[in-house]
Design an enzyme around this catalytic site. Structure first.
Site, mmCIF file in Angstrom:
data_model
loop_
_atom_site.group_PDB
_atom_site.id
_atom_site.type_symbol
_atom_site.label_atom_id
_atom_site.label_comp_id
_atom_site.label_asym_id
_atom_site.label_seq_id
_atom_site.Cartn_x
_atom_site.Cartn_y
_atom_site.Cartn_z
ATOM 1 N N ASP A 94 -22.170 -76.907 -92.146
ATOM 2 C CA ASP A 94 -22.438 -75.848 -91.391
ATOM 3 C C ASP A 94 -24.112 -75.464 -92.329
ATOM 4 O O ASP A 94 -24.220 -75.948 -93.458
ATOM 5 C CB ASP A 94 -21.745 -74.637 -91.781
HETATM 6 N N1 URA Z 1 -15.188 -77.185 -93.028
HETATM 7 C C1 URA Z 1 -16.144 -76.497 -93.241
HETATM 8 O O1 URA Z 1 -16.081 -74.656 -92.652
HETATM 9 N N2 URA Z 1 -17.503 -76.775 -93.022
HETATM 10 C C2 URA Z 1 -18.364 -76.880 -93.002
HETATM 11 O O2 URA Z 1 -19.698 -77.206 -93.114
HETATM 12 C C3 URA Z 1 -17.616 -78.195 -93.199
HETATM 13 C C4 URA Z 1 -15.979 -78.506 -93.193
#
Ligand code: URA
Length: 244
Positions: free
Chosen positions: A105
């Protein structure tokens, strides 16, 4: 194997510019076994021709594997209106065909693999391979025993049945608990959704390991470097530390 121009070959193997490769050739620093007269245009068959630069044999890399310490605020995409992880690579590491293997993310930090090897990325990301992805997750509160059991055994998330994950308490930081969570699958916003379902919001998330490859903490956020062959091998290494 396809042939490649000598200056291009040198630039890609030594991570230098084509101009610098041509300068090396002009200075007579490069030899190719069996070829007396070489120019920047000389065609090299990387599997047949032994190329020496400054007396040292240089090997051919069919693919590139780059580790980036992803900072918050950049997106895991090849192209976007916003700044991408590829925009962070220094010119010496940039080449066509690179993409981030898997998504983090925008606000997630840590270990990001960037490669041009689609097969490798596919193997790394395939849930069938069980390649572990370990994260440090900072939560709003401690996880209860019942919640931990649920995660270790594989929790339900809406329609989805998740695979068992590893979860252990690491430390407290600024009054908030930090845990290590280890997944072998990568569903959309998985960790945030898992703890969201337990009404325990994620305050920060950092990926610290991919398979057997740990984040190189000497890389500051935003910094990247090529992985060695041995390090690439570690990513697909089988581990047996699912449940901790
Ligand atoms: N899980 C999430 O919620 N975000 C990420 O970036 C990676 C795994």
């Amino acid at each position: 194997m396809d042939t490649i121009r000598l200056d291009k070959y040198l630039a890609s193997q030594l991570q230098i510019s084509r101009t610098d490769a041509k300068k090396m050739l002009r200075r007579g620093e490069v030899t190719v076994r069996g070829k007396e007269k070489i120019t920047p245009e000389t065609q090299i068959d990387p599997e047949q021709d032994a190329v020496f630069a400054a007396g040292k044999a240089i090997g051919y890399r069919a693919h590139y594997y780059i580790v980036l310490h992803k900072p918050a605020g950049v997106v895991s995409a090849t192209k976007d209106a916003e700044k991408t992880v590829l925009d962070l690579l220094p010119p010496s590491l940039r080449r066509t065909g690179l993409f981030p293997a898997g998504r983090l993310d925008k606000d997630t930090t840590g270990l990001m693999l960037i490669t041009d090897d689609g097969d490798f990325a596919h193997r790394m990301l395939s849930p069938a391979r069980h390649v572990e992805k370990a994260y440090e997750v900072t939560l709003e509160r401690n996880v209860t025993e019942a919640e931990q059991k649920c995660i270790l055994e594989g929790m339900r998330l809406g329609e989805d049945q998740l695979k068992p994950a590893g979860l252990r308490f690491l430390r407290e930081e600024n009054g908030l608990p930090v845990y290590e969570i280890v997944l072998t699958e990568g569903r959309y916003h998985q960790i945030k959704r898992m703890f969201g379902a337990q009404k325990n919001p994620v305050c920060a998330l950092k990926r610290i390991r991919l398979g057997g490859l740990a984040l190189d903490e000497s890389l500051a956020p935003g910094e990247s470097r090529m992985l060695t062959e041995a390090e690439v091998g570690l990513i697909l290494e089988k581990r047996d530390c699912q449940k901790k």
